[in-house]
Design an enzyme around this catalytic site. Structure first.
Site, mmCIF file in Angstrom:
data_model
loop_
_atom_site.group_PDB
_atom_site.id
_atom_site.type_symbol
_atom_site.label_atom_id
_atom_site.label_comp_id
_atom_site.label_asym_id
_atom_site.label_seq_id
_atom_site.Cartn_x
_atom_site.Cartn_y
_atom_site.Cartn_z
ATOM 1 N N ASP A 11 0.796 -1.230 0.000
ATOM 2 C CA ASP A 11 0.000 0.000 0.000
ATOM 3 C C ASP A 11 0.826 1.277 0.000
ATOM 4 O O ASP A 11 0.299 2.351 0.267
ATOM 5 C CB ASP A 11 -0.945 0.001 1.201
ATOM 6 N N GLU A 12 2.111 1.183 -0.325
ATOM 7 C CA GLU A 12 2.955 2.364 -0.233
ATOM 8 C C GLU A 12 4.123 2.256 -1.205
ATOM 9 O O GLU A 12 4.679 1.181 -1.400
ATOM 10 C CB GLU A 12 3.479 2.503 1.196
#
Length: 346
Positions: free
Chosen positions: A94-95
């Site tokens: 997610d990053e």
């Protein structure tokens, strides 16, 4: 991404929307992997023991993780990133860092690119993302948290040094609780305090990390975005429904963990030299034990044997074991392994 795992679950299950959700664990065992913003309002956060999370938020809803879904959504997001740049350094599902100094669409303003990417993510996945824009990785990361959820922030070169000086060291990305506590014992509470310390002082107290702290205290981070950043470790762990006190039972639990990480490494053509065993006891005390060998580990059976060699000396135990984990690291890929074997044979 904003509360990524929990947001995916709320997206896919309308009954969870607007409610406090924890992904992972259960009401009695395990730890929280992700928490919705509704749950965070009660102090529920990732890595919090599930029993503590339930105590803080009695109405908390626990959801079993669906990592195959999270990986699929992550792949959609990476495709959106790739519409703008090939310089993408994933940190997790997610990053990621993106270098958009030169970008495929020729957009001159980085904030505009961030706005476009966030809108595309919303259109494609239905999820909210936040962005941090700056001239270096450290400050981009710090900026990404300033206007969460569903926002973005900019730290310009002129703003950078002052921003760092005003920031509490415990909020620095990469400074964990133990390091923050050590800094505070040394009278270092803010970036300004850190900046006031000399390089020799920081190296004396923090070793190799001292030079890093010296630089970021001045808003300096020259690390490049690395699109092919090598994977440093692969691990798996399991929290048990009942604490384990028997050696044979603990050995049995190692088998599926080893099989899982070996399958992943085989698919990625990774071979390792280091095996690390993680043990969390019933009182949440956590220890690790590692062993590194000179040659690449040839099989899952050998990984399990090494893990057992690290596990066995811990028995008999004075308190039950609630979690076991196994991690492989010190990687070389299969091509390197073949080359090494050929050199040895010759």
């Amino acid at each position: 991404m904003d509360a990524f795992y929990a947001s995916v679950e709320q997206r896919d299950n309308p009954e969870l929307r607007g409610k406090p959700v924890a992904v992972g664990g259960s009401a009695a065992r395990g730890v929280v992997a992700a928490a919705s913003y509704e749950a965070r309002a009660f102090g529920v956060r990732s890595a919090l023991p599930s029993v503590t999370a339930k105590r803080r938020c009695p109405q908390l809803i626990f959801v079993t993780p669906r990592f195959e879904v999270y990986r699929a959504v992550s792949a959609q997001i990476r495709e959106i990133f790739a519409e703008h740049t090939d310089l993408i350094e994933p940190l997790s599902l997610d990053e990621a860092y993106l270098d958009v100094t030169e970008n495929k669409q020729g957009i001159a303003i980085a904030t505009k690119i961030a706005t476009i990417i966030r809108a595309r993510i919303k259109d494609v996945t239905g999820l909210n993302a936040s962005a941090g824009i700056s001239y270096c990785k450290f400050l981009a990361k710090m900026a990404s948290d300033l206007n969460k959820p569903n926002g973005q922030a900019v730290i310009t070169p002129r703003m950078g040094p002052g921003f760092v000086e005003a920031l509490a060291v415990k909020k620095f990305h990469g400074v964990g609780p133990a390091t923050a506590a050590k800094m505070e014992r040394l009278g270092i509470l803010t970036g300004a305090d850190l900046k006031a310390r000399s390089l020799p002082f920081l190296q004396e107290h923090f070793g190799k990390s001292g030079a890093w702290y010296y630089q970021i205290a001045r808003g300096i981070d020259e690390r490049a975005v690395q699109p092919d950043r090598p994977r440093k470790s692969v691990g798996a762990e399991d929290t048990f429904d009942a604490d384990i006190v028997d050696l044979d039972a603990a050995r049995t639990e190692l088998t599926p963990l080893v099989a899982k990480i070996w399958r992943h490494c085989a698919a990625k053509q990774l071979r390792a030299r280091t095996v690390t065993l993680k043990v969390k006891y019933s009182d949440f005390e956590q220890i690790t034990r590692s062993r590194t060998v000179a040659e690449l580990i040839p099989s899952a059976e050998e990984v399990e044997a090494m893990a057992r060699g690290l596990l066995d000396p811990l028995f008999p135990v004075e308190k039950g074991i609630r979690l076991l984990g196994v991690t492989l690291s010190s990687f070389s890929d299969e091509h390197d392994a073949v080359e090494e074997q050929l050199r040895l044979k010759l």
